[in-house]
Design a protein around this motif. Structure first.
Motif, PDB file in Angstrom:
ATOM      1  N   LEU A 123      -9.765 -40.901  11.038  1.00  0.00           N
ATOM      2  CA  LEU A 123     -10.073 -40.252  12.314  1.00  0.00           C
ATOM      3  C   LEU A 123      -9.070 -40.640  13.398  1.00  0.00           C
ATOM      4  O   LEU A 123      -8.817 -39.857  14.325  1.00  0.00           O
ATOM      5  CB  LEU A 123     -11.490 -40.619  12.767  1.00  0.00           C
ATOM      6  N   GLU A 124      -8.495 -41.828  13.266  1.00  0.00           N
ATOM      7  CA  GLU A 124      -7.486 -42.276  14.235  1.00  0.00           C
ATOM      8  C   GLU A 124      -6.237 -41.386  14.219  1.00  0.00           C
ATOM      9  O   GLU A 124      -5.473 -41.361  15.179  1.00  0.00           O
ATOM     10  CB  GLU A 124      -7.077 -43.725  13.941  1.00  0.00           C
ATOM     11  N   THR A 125      -6.015 -40.657  13.132  1.00  0.00           N
ATOM     12  CA  THR A 125      -4.818 -39.816  13.016  1.00  0.00           C
ATOM     13  C   THR A 125      -5.032 -38.433  13.628  1.00  0.00           C
ATOM     14  O   THR A 125      -4.087 -37.636  13.684  1.00  0.00           O
ATOM     15  CB  THR A 125      -4.399 -39.659  11.542  1.00  0.00           C
ATOM     16  N   LEU A 126      -6.250 -38.134  14.074  1.00  0.00           N
ATOM     17  CA  LEU A 126      -6.537 -36.865  14.727  1.00  0.00           C
ATOM     18  C   LEU A 126      -6.282 -36.964  16.226  1.00  0.00           C
ATOM     19  O   LEU A 126      -6.324 -38.047  16.808  1.00  0.00           O
ATOM     20  CB  LEU A 126      -7.996 -36.474  14.500  1.00  0.00           C
ATOM     21  N   SER A 127      -6.065 -35.829  16.850  1.00  0.00           N
ATOM     22  CA  SER A 127      -6.010 -35.817  18.309  1.00  0.00           C
ATOM     23  C   SER A 127      -7.424 -36.049  18.841  1.00  0.00           C
ATOM     24  O   SER A 127      -8.408 -35.851  18.113  1.00  0.00           O
ATOM     25  CB  SER A 127      -5.490 -34.469  18.812  1.00  0.00           C
ATOM     26  N   PRO A 128      -7.562 -36.474  20.097  1.00  0.00           N
ATOM     27  CA  PRO A 128      -8.907 -36.711  20.625  1.00  0.00           C
ATOM     28  C   PRO A 128      -9.850 -35.511  20.473  1.00  0.00           C
ATOM     29  O   PRO A 128     -11.000 -35.671  20.065  1.00  0.00           O
ATOM     30  CB  PRO A 128      -8.648 -37.040  22.096  1.00  0.00           C
ATOM     31  N   THR A 129      -9.363 -34.313  20.782  1.00  0.00           N
ATOM     32  CA  THR A 129     -10.217 -33.128  20.667  1.00  0.00           C
ATOM     33  C   THR A 129     -10.559 -32.853  19.216  1.00  0.00           C
ATOM     34  O   THR A 129     -11.713 -32.534  18.883  1.00  0.00           O
ATOM     35  CB  THR A 129      -9.541 -31.901  21.299  1.00  0.00           C
ATOM     36  N   GLU A 130      -9.586 -32.964  18.321  1.00  0.00           N
ATOM     37  CA  GLU A 130      -9.852 -32.768  16.895  1.00  0.00           C
ATOM     38  C   GLU A 130     -10.893 -33.764  16.399  1.00  0.00           C
ATOM     39  O   GLU A 130     -11.794 -33.416  15.631  1.00  0.00           O
ATOM     40  CB  GLU A 130      -8.564 -32.925  16.084  1.00  0.00           C
ATOM     41  N   ARG A 131     -10.770 -34.996  16.840  1.00  0.00           N
ATOM     42  CA  ARG A 131     -11.699 -36.030  16.401  1.00  0.00           C
ATOM     43  C   ARG A 131     -13.116 -35.713  16.872  1.00  0.00           C
ATOM     44  O   ARG A 131     -14.082 -35.821  16.113  1.00  0.00           O
ATOM     45  CB  ARG A 131     -11.261 -37.395  16.929  1.00  0.00           C
ATOM     46  N   ALA A 132     -13.249 -35.304  18.139  1.00  0.00           N
ATOM     47  CA  ALA A 132     -14.567 -34.981  18.671  1.00  0.00           C
ATOM     48  C   ALA A 132     -15.181 -33.800  17.930  1.00  0.00           C
ATOM     49  O   ALA A 132     -16.364 -33.832  17.556  1.00  0.00           O
ATOM     50  CB  ALA A 132     -14.463 -34.678  20.164  1.00  0.00           C
ATOM     51  N   PHE A 164     -14.482 -32.684  14.889  1.00  0.00           N
ATOM     52  CA  PHE A 164     -14.782 -33.045  13.500  1.00  0.00           C
ATOM     53  C   PHE A 164     -16.035 -33.908  13.416  1.00  0.00           C
ATOM     54  O   PHE A 164     -16.928 -33.644  12.607  1.00  0.00           O
ATOM     55  CB  PHE A 164     -13.596 -33.788  12.877  1.00  0.00           C
ATOM     56  N   VAL A 165     -16.113 -34.942  14.240  1.00  0.00           N
ATOM     57  CA  VAL A 165     -17.239 -35.867  14.192  1.00  0.00           C
ATOM     58  C   VAL A 165     -18.543 -35.157  14.547  1.00  0.00           C
ATOM     59  O   VAL A 165     -19.562 -35.305  13.856  1.00  0.00           O
ATOM     60  CB  VAL A 165     -17.000 -37.062  15.132  1.00  0.00           C
ATOM     61  N   LEU A 166     -18.541 -34.386  15.625  1.00  0.00           N
ATOM     62  CA  LEU A 166     -19.769 -33.709  16.039  1.00  0.00           C
ATOM     63  C   LEU A 166     -20.248 -32.725  14.980  1.00  0.00           C
ATOM     64  O   LEU A 166     -21.453 -32.600  14.726  1.00  0.00           O
ATOM     65  CB  LEU A 166     -19.553 -32.989  17.367  1.00  0.00           C
ATOM     66  N   ARG A 167     -19.303 -32.039  14.346  1.00  0.00           N
ATOM     67  CA  ARG A 167     -19.689 -31.036  13.353  1.00  0.00           C
ATOM     68  C   ARG A 167     -20.080 -31.665  12.017  1.00  0.00           C
ATOM     69  O   ARG A 167     -21.130 -31.358  11.453  1.00  0.00           O
ATOM     70  CB  ARG A 167     -18.526 -30.057  13.130  1.00  0.00           C
ATOM     71  N   GLU A 168     -19.235 -32.549  11.499  1.00  0.00           N
ATOM     72  CA  GLU A 168     -19.425 -33.070  10.154  1.00  0.00           C
ATOM     73  C   GLU A 168     -20.472 -34.179  10.084  1.00  0.00           C
ATOM     74  O   GLU A 168     -21.243 -34.243   9.127  1.00  0.00           O
ATOM     75  CB  GLU A 168     -18.091 -33.578   9.598  1.00  0.00           C
ATOM     76  N   ALA A 169     -20.477 -35.057  11.060  1.00  0.00           N
ATOM     77  CA  ALA A 169     -21.396 -36.199  11.005  1.00  0.00           C
ATOM     78  C   ALA A 169     -22.740 -35.912  11.668  1.00  0.00           C
ATOM     79  O   ALA A 169     -23.768 -36.450  11.245  1.00  0.00           O
ATOM     80  CB  ALA A 169     -20.757 -37.427  11.647  1.00  0.00           C
ATOM     81  N   PHE A 170     -22.732 -35.062  12.718  1.00  0.00           N
ATOM     82  CA  PHE A 170     -23.956 -34.873  13.496  1.00  0.00           C
ATOM     83  C   PHE A 170     -24.467 -33.427  13.482  1.00  0.00           C
ATOM     84  O   PHE A 170     -25.459 -33.139  14.138  1.00  0.00           O
ATOM     85  CB  PHE A 170     -23.740 -35.338  14.935  1.00  0.00           C
ATOM     86  N   GLN A 181     -11.453 -22.977  14.933  1.00  0.00           N
ATOM     87  CA  GLN A 181     -10.088 -23.190  14.425  1.00  0.00           C
ATOM     88  C   GLN A 181      -9.753 -24.680  14.391  1.00  0.00           C
ATOM     89  O   GLN A 181      -9.167 -25.169  13.417  1.00  0.00           O
ATOM     90  CB  GLN A 181      -9.079 -22.444  15.304  1.00  0.00           C
ATOM     91  N   ILE A 182     -10.120 -25.400  15.443  1.00  0.00           N
ATOM     92  CA  ILE A 182      -9.870 -26.840  15.494  1.00  0.00           C
ATOM     93  C   ILE A 182     -10.625 -27.546  14.373  1.00  0.00           C
ATOM     94  O   ILE A 182     -10.086 -28.441  13.707  1.00  0.00           O
ATOM     95  CB  ILE A 182     -10.277 -27.418  16.864  1.00  0.00           C
ATOM     96  N   ALA A 183     -11.871 -27.143  14.150  1.00  0.00           N
ATOM     97  CA  ALA A 183     -12.678 -27.757  13.092  1.00  0.00           C
ATOM     98  C   ALA A 183     -12.036 -27.539  11.724  1.00  0.00           C
ATOM     99  O   ALA A 183     -11.986 -28.466  10.898  1.00  0.00           O
ATOM    100  CB  ALA A 183     -14.090 -27.173  13.105  1.00  0.00           C
ATOM    101  N   HIS A 184     -11.549 -26.332  11.481  1.00  0.00           N
ATOM    102  CA  HIS A 184     -10.898 -26.034  10.200  1.00  0.00           C
ATOM    103  C   HIS A 184      -9.637 -26.874  10.026  1.00  0.00           C
ATOM    104  O   HIS A 184      -9.402 -27.454   8.952  1.00  0.00           O
ATOM    105  CB  HIS A 184     -10.546 -24.545  10.129  1.00  0.00           C
ATOM    106  N   ARG A 185      -8.838 -26.975  11.089  1.00  0.00           N
ATOM    107  CA  ARG A 185      -7.600 -27.762  11.032  1.00  0.00           C
ATOM    108  C   ARG A 185      -7.902 -29.243  10.835  1.00  0.00           C
ATOM    109  O   ARG A 185      -7.259 -29.924  10.020  1.00  0.00           O
ATOM    110  CB  ARG A 185      -6.808 -27.546  12.322  1.00  0.00           C
ATOM    111  N   ALA A 186      -8.897 -29.748  11.550  1.00  0.00           N
ATOM    112  CA  ALA A 186      -9.248 -31.167  11.425  1.00  0.00           C
ATOM    113  C   ALA A 186      -9.798 -31.483  10.040  1.00  0.00           C
ATOM    114  O   ALA A 186      -9.471 -32.522   9.455  1.00  0.00           O
ATOM    115  CB  ALA A 186     -10.277 -31.536  12.501  1.00  0.00           C
ATOM    116  N   ARG A 187     -10.631 -30.594   9.509  1.00  0.00           N
ATOM    117  CA  ARG A 187     -11.202 -30.812   8.173  1.00  0.00           C
ATOM    118  C   ARG A 187     -10.098 -30.855   7.116  1.00  0.00           C
ATOM    119  O   ARG A 187     -10.120 -31.690   6.214  1.00  0.00           O
ATOM    120  CB  ARG A 187     -12.208 -29.715   7.858  1.00  0.00           C
TER     121      ARG A 187
END
Length: 309
Positions: free
Chosen positions: A126-135, A137-143, A163-169
Protein backbone atom coordinates in the motif's frame (compact mmCIF):
# COMPACT_ATOMS: atom_id res chain seq x y z
CA UNK A 1 -31.76 14.30 2.69
CA UNK A 2 -28.18 14.66 1.48
CA UNK A 3 -24.91 14.56 3.40
CA UNK A 4 -22.59 17.44 2.62
CA UNK A 5 -18.81 17.32 2.59
CA UNK A 6 -18.26 19.48 5.63
CA UNK A 7 -21.56 18.84 7.33
CA UNK A 8 -23.96 21.42 8.75
CA UNK A 9 -22.38 22.94 11.84
CA UNK A 10 -24.64 23.85 14.72
CA UNK A 11 -24.83 24.25 18.48
CA UNK A 12 -26.07 21.20 20.39
CA UNK A 13 -28.17 20.35 23.42
CA UNK A 14 -27.07 17.74 25.94
CA UNK A 15 -29.27 15.22 24.14
CA UNK A 16 -27.57 16.03 20.83
CA UNK A 17 -24.17 15.56 22.45
CA UNK A 18 -25.23 12.13 23.72
CA UNK A 19 -26.30 11.15 20.19
CA UNK A 20 -22.96 12.32 18.78
CA UNK A 21 -21.03 10.46 21.46
CA UNK A 22 -23.00 7.24 21.03
CA UNK A 23 -22.46 7.22 17.27
CA UNK A 24 -18.76 8.01 17.55
CA UNK A 25 -18.15 5.34 20.19
CA UNK A 26 -20.04 2.78 18.11
CA UNK A 27 -17.70 3.29 15.16
CA UNK A 28 -14.50 4.26 16.96
CA UNK A 29 -12.70 0.96 16.29
CA UNK A 30 -13.69 1.08 12.63
CA UNK A 31 -12.45 4.66 12.28
CA UNK A 32 -9.14 3.82 13.92
CA UNK A 33 -8.72 0.82 11.61
CA UNK A 34 -9.41 2.92 8.51
CA UNK A 35 -6.96 5.61 9.60
CA UNK A 36 -4.30 3.07 10.56
CA UNK A 37 -4.55 1.24 7.22
CA UNK A 38 -4.16 4.53 5.41
CA UNK A 39 -1.29 5.79 7.57
CA UNK A 40 0.54 2.77 8.99
CA UNK A 41 0.94 4.67 12.24
CA UNK A 42 -1.17 4.19 15.36
CA UNK A 43 -0.11 7.56 16.78
CA UNK A 44 -1.22 9.37 13.63
CA UNK A 45 -4.42 7.32 13.51
CA UNK A 46 -5.25 8.46 17.05
CA UNK A 47 -4.69 12.07 15.99
CA UNK A 48 -7.08 11.53 13.09
CA UNK A 49 -9.67 10.14 15.51
CA UNK A 50 -9.36 13.20 17.73
CA UNK A 51 -9.82 15.55 14.76
CA UNK A 52 -12.71 13.43 13.47
CA UNK A 53 -14.48 13.83 16.80
CA UNK A 54 -13.94 17.60 16.80
CA UNK A 55 -15.59 17.82 13.39
CA UNK A 56 -18.29 15.27 14.11
CA UNK A 57 -19.47 17.01 17.28
CA UNK A 58 -20.30 20.11 15.23
CA UNK A 59 -22.39 18.27 12.64
CA UNK A 60 -26.20 18.55 12.58
CA UNK A 61 -27.23 14.89 12.77
CA UNK A 62 -30.60 15.69 11.20
CA UNK A 63 -28.69 16.25 7.97
CA UNK A 64 -26.82 12.92 8.13
CA UNK A 65 -28.38 9.80 6.57
CA UNK A 66 -25.70 7.28 7.54
CA UNK A 67 -23.52 7.88 10.57
CA UNK A 68 -20.98 5.18 9.61
CA UNK A 69 -20.37 6.48 6.10
CA UNK A 70 -20.24 10.07 7.25
CA UNK A 71 -17.67 9.34 9.95
CA UNK A 72 -15.56 7.22 7.58
CA UNK A 73 -15.66 10.10 5.10
CA UNK A 74 -14.33 12.56 7.69
CA UNK A 75 -11.61 10.17 8.87
CA UNK A 76 -10.55 9.44 5.29
CA UNK A 77 -10.20 13.09 4.37
CA UNK A 78 -8.22 13.83 7.51
CA UNK A 79 -6.00 10.80 6.84
CA UNK A 80 -5.32 11.96 3.30
CA UNK A 81 -4.24 15.34 4.63
CA UNK A 82 -1.96 13.67 7.17
CA UNK A 83 -0.44 11.36 4.54
CA UNK A 84 1.27 14.37 3.02
CA UNK A 85 2.93 15.15 6.34
CA UNK A 86 3.94 11.50 6.73
CA UNK A 87 5.48 11.50 3.25
CA UNK A 88 7.79 14.35 4.25
CA UNK A 89 8.66 12.54 7.50
CA UNK A 90 9.54 9.35 5.64
CA UNK A 91 11.87 11.23 3.28
CA UNK A 92 14.10 12.01 6.28
CA UNK A 93 13.69 8.63 7.97
CA UNK A 94 16.90 6.73 8.76
CA UNK A 95 16.84 3.29 7.12
CA UNK A 96 13.73 1.36 6.00
CA UNK A 97 10.36 2.61 7.25
CA UNK A 98 7.97 -0.10 8.43
CA UNK A 99 4.38 0.30 9.67
CA UNK A 100 3.81 0.37 13.41
CA UNK A 101 2.99 -3.17 14.64
CA UNK A 102 -0.23 -3.67 16.58
CA UNK A 103 -0.85 -6.53 18.99
CA UNK A 104 -4.30 -7.80 18.03
CA UNK A 105 -6.93 -10.08 19.52
CA UNK A 106 -7.90 -13.46 18.01
CA UNK A 107 -11.07 -12.07 16.40
CA UNK A 108 -8.96 -9.93 14.06
CA UNK A 109 -7.07 -13.01 12.88
CA UNK A 110 -10.40 -14.76 12.25
CA UNK A 111 -11.40 -12.03 9.78
CA UNK A 112 -9.42 -13.16 6.72
CA UNK A 113 -10.02 -9.95 4.76
CA UNK A 114 -8.96 -7.72 7.62
CA UNK A 115 -5.94 -9.86 8.52
CA UNK A 116 -4.66 -9.81 4.93
CA UNK A 117 -5.14 -6.07 4.54
CA UNK A 118 -3.30 -5.45 7.83
CA UNK A 119 -0.37 -7.79 7.14
CA UNK A 120 3.01 -6.11 7.05
CA UNK A 121 3.57 -7.33 3.48
CA UNK A 122 0.29 -5.79 2.29
CA UNK A 123 0.86 -2.57 4.22
CA UNK A 124 4.19 -2.20 2.43
CA UNK A 125 2.47 -2.74 -0.92
CA UNK A 126 0.00 0.00 0.00
CA UNK A 127 2.97 2.30 0.57
CA UNK A 128 3.68 2.14 -3.19
CA UNK A 129 0.28 3.65 -4.05
CA UNK A 130 -0.48 7.33 -4.25
CA UNK A 131 -2.49 8.66 -1.30
CA UNK A 132 -5.73 8.76 -3.31
CA UNK A 133 -5.13 5.29 -4.76
CA UNK A 134 -4.46 3.95 -1.29
CA UNK A 135 -7.65 5.47 0.13
CA UNK A 136 -9.78 4.17 -2.74
CA UNK A 137 -8.27 0.68 -2.57
CA UNK A 138 -8.52 0.36 1.21
CA UNK A 139 -12.07 1.69 1.47
CA UNK A 140 -13.28 -0.55 -1.34
CA UNK A 141 -11.36 -3.77 -0.73
CA UNK A 142 -11.06 -3.85 3.05
CA UNK A 143 -14.21 -2.00 4.13
CA UNK A 144 -16.60 -2.56 1.17
CA UNK A 145 -17.49 1.14 0.97
CA UNK A 146 -19.61 2.03 -2.07
CA UNK A 147 -18.02 3.89 -4.96
CA UNK A 148 -20.38 6.84 -4.42
CA UNK A 149 -19.28 7.19 -0.79
CA UNK A 150 -15.60 6.81 -1.72
CA UNK A 151 -16.05 9.56 -4.32
CA UNK A 152 -17.36 11.87 -1.59
CA UNK A 153 -14.47 10.93 0.70
CA UNK A 154 -11.65 11.57 -1.79
CA UNK A 155 -13.27 14.45 -3.69
CA UNK A 156 -13.45 12.70 -7.07
CA UNK A 157 -16.27 11.73 -9.41
CA UNK A 158 -17.67 8.22 -9.07
CA UNK A 159 -16.48 7.34 -12.58
CA UNK A 160 -12.99 8.55 -11.72
CA UNK A 161 -13.01 6.54 -8.48
CA UNK A 162 -13.88 3.39 -10.40
CA UNK A 163 -10.90 3.96 -12.69
CA UNK A 164 -8.62 4.62 -9.71
CA UNK A 165 -9.87 1.47 -7.99
CA UNK A 166 -9.15 -0.62 -11.10
CA UNK A 167 -5.66 0.87 -11.45
CA UNK A 168 -4.87 0.41 -7.75
CA UNK A 169 -6.13 -3.19 -7.73
CA UNK A 170 -3.95 -4.03 -10.73
CA UNK A 171 -0.95 -2.39 -9.05
CA UNK A 172 -1.52 -4.26 -5.78
CA UNK A 173 -2.14 -7.62 -7.50
CA UNK A 174 1.22 -7.32 -9.24
CA UNK A 175 3.02 -6.76 -5.93
CA UNK A 176 1.04 -8.59 -3.25
CA UNK A 177 2.25 -11.95 -1.88
CA UNK A 178 2.16 -14.59 -4.61
CA UNK A 179 -0.08 -17.02 -2.72
CA UNK A 180 -2.49 -17.15 0.18
CA UNK A 181 -0.82 -18.80 3.17
CA UNK A 182 -2.84 -19.92 6.18
CA UNK A 183 -2.07 -18.58 9.61
CA UNK A 184 -1.35 -22.16 10.71
CA UNK A 185 1.33 -22.63 8.03
CA UNK A 186 2.87 -19.26 8.85
CA UNK A 187 2.94 -20.21 12.52
CA UNK A 188 4.70 -23.52 11.74
CA UNK A 189 7.39 -21.71 9.73
CA UNK A 190 7.86 -19.07 12.42
CA UNK A 191 8.14 -21.76 15.11
CA UNK A 192 10.96 -23.40 13.13
CA UNK A 193 12.55 -19.99 12.62
CA UNK A 194 12.24 -19.23 16.35
CA UNK A 195 13.88 -22.49 17.44
CA UNK A 196 16.77 -22.00 15.02
CA UNK A 197 17.28 -18.40 16.12
CA UNK A 198 17.21 -19.20 19.83
CA UNK A 199 19.78 -22.00 19.42
CA UNK A 200 21.98 -20.26 16.86
CA UNK A 201 21.24 -23.00 14.30
CA UNK A 202 22.42 -21.58 10.96
CA UNK A 203 21.23 -24.56 8.94
CA UNK A 204 17.86 -24.42 10.67
CA UNK A 205 17.46 -20.85 9.51
CA UNK A 206 18.52 -21.71 5.97
CA UNK A 207 15.94 -24.49 5.89
CA UNK A 208 13.06 -22.13 6.61
CA UNK A 209 14.19 -19.08 4.60
CA UNK A 210 13.44 -18.82 0.88
CA UNK A 211 16.59 -18.44 -1.27
CA UNK A 212 15.55 -14.91 -2.28
CA UNK A 213 14.27 -13.82 1.14
CA UNK A 214 14.41 -10.08 1.87
CA UNK A 215 14.84 -8.77 5.42
CA UNK A 216 13.99 -5.20 6.44
CA UNK A 217 14.78 -3.70 9.84
CA UNK A 218 13.31 -0.46 11.16
CA UNK A 219 15.43 1.21 13.83
CA UNK A 220 14.50 4.75 12.86
CA UNK A 221 18.03 5.93 13.60
CA UNK A 222 17.26 5.46 17.31
CA UNK A 223 18.56 1.91 17.72
CA UNK A 224 20.95 -0.09 15.57
CA UNK A 225 19.41 -1.73 12.51
CA UNK A 226 20.47 -2.57 8.97
CA UNK A 227 20.14 0.59 6.89
CA UNK A 228 19.45 -1.33 3.68
CA UNK A 229 17.47 -4.46 2.80
CA UNK A 230 19.35 -7.73 3.30
CA UNK A 231 18.74 -10.12 0.42
CA UNK A 232 19.32 -13.87 0.21
CA UNK A 233 18.94 -16.70 2.70
CA UNK A 234 22.63 -17.05 3.52
CA UNK A 235 23.16 -13.32 4.12
CA UNK A 236 19.97 -13.00 6.20
CA UNK A 237 20.72 -16.11 8.29
CA UNK A 238 24.30 -15.07 9.03
CA UNK A 239 23.21 -11.53 9.87
CA UNK A 240 20.68 -12.87 12.38
CA UNK A 241 23.16 -15.29 13.95
CA UNK A 242 25.76 -12.53 14.32
CA UNK A 243 23.22 -10.20 15.90
CA UNK A 244 22.05 -12.67 18.52
CA UNK A 245 25.55 -13.92 19.34
CA UNK A 246 26.59 -10.45 20.51
CA UNK A 247 24.24 -10.38 23.49
CA UNK A 248 25.22 -11.72 26.91
CA UNK A 249 21.87 -13.27 27.86
CA UNK A 250 19.90 -15.76 25.77
CA UNK A 251 17.60 -14.49 23.06
CA UNK A 252 13.99 -15.23 23.97
CA UNK A 253 11.31 -15.28 21.31
CA UNK A 254 7.57 -15.45 21.96
CA UNK A 255 4.82 -16.23 19.46
CA UNK A 256 2.17 -13.48 19.29
CA UNK A 257 -0.41 -12.11 16.86
CA UNK A 258 0.47 -8.81 15.21
CA UNK A 259 -1.90 -7.05 12.81
CA UNK A 260 -4.02 -10.19 12.79
CA UNK A 261 -1.15 -12.42 11.67
CA UNK A 262 1.34 -14.74 13.43
CA UNK A 263 4.47 -12.89 14.55
CA UNK A 264 7.36 -13.03 17.00
CA UNK A 265 8.22 -10.83 19.95
CA UNK A 266 11.99 -10.64 20.38
CA UNK A 267 13.59 -10.04 23.76
CA UNK A 268 17.32 -9.51 24.22
CA UNK A 269 18.80 -9.46 27.70
CA UNK A 270 15.24 -9.63 28.99
CA UNK A 271 14.11 -6.39 27.33
CA UNK A 272 11.72 -6.02 24.42
CA UNK A 273 13.91 -5.63 21.36
CA UNK A 274 11.38 -5.66 18.58
CA UNK A 275 8.57 -7.30 16.66
CA UNK A 276 9.21 -9.57 13.70
CA UNK A 277 6.61 -10.46 11.09
CA UNK A 278 6.97 -12.52 7.94
CA UNK A 279 5.67 -13.05 4.41
CA UNK A 280 5.42 -16.63 3.17
CA UNK A 281 5.42 -18.53 -0.13
CA UNK A 282 6.04 -22.17 -0.93
CA UNK A 283 6.28 -23.07 2.75
CA UNK A 284 9.24 -20.75 3.31
CA UNK A 285 9.73 -17.22 4.58
CA UNK A 286 10.13 -14.76 1.71
CA UNK A 287 10.07 -11.55 3.73
CA UNK A 288 11.17 -10.66 7.26
CA UNK A 289 10.12 -7.35 8.78
CA UNK A 290 11.74 -6.38 12.07
CA UNK A 291 10.53 -3.24 13.86
CA UNK A 292 13.02 -2.12 16.54
CA UNK A 293 12.27 1.60 16.68
CA UNK A 294 11.14 2.06 20.33
CA UNK A 295 8.59 4.72 19.37
CA UNK A 296 6.78 2.09 17.28
CA UNK A 297 6.57 -0.60 19.96
CA UNK A 298 4.05 0.94 22.37
CA UNK A 299 1.15 -0.96 20.74
CA UNK A 300 2.94 -4.33 20.83
CA UNK A 301 2.17 -5.28 24.44
CA UNK A 302 -1.58 -4.60 24.80
CA UNK A 303 -4.19 -5.53 22.17
CA UNK A 304 -5.54 -2.77 19.92
CA UNK A 305 -9.23 -3.27 19.01
CA UNK A 306 -9.74 -3.22 15.25
CA UNK A 307 -12.88 -3.62 13.18
CA UNK A 308 -14.31 -3.51 9.66
CA UNK A 309 -17.85 -2.95 10.97
Amino acid sequence: MTDHADGDMTDHTDSDMTDHTDAFVAYRNLLFTVAYELLGSAADAEDVLQDTWLRWVRVDLDQVRDHRNYLVRIATRLSLNRLRTLARRKENYVGPWLPEPLLTSPDVAEDAVLAESLSMAMMLVLETLSPTERAVFVLREAFAVGYDEIAEAVGKSEANVRQIAHRARRHVDARRPRETVSAADTRVALDSFRRALETGDLQGLLDVLAPDVVALADGGGVVQAALNPIVGADRVARFLIRGTSRVTDPVTVASIVINGNPALMMRLNGDLDGIMTAAMAGGRITGLYYVRNPSKLSRATAPTPLSRL
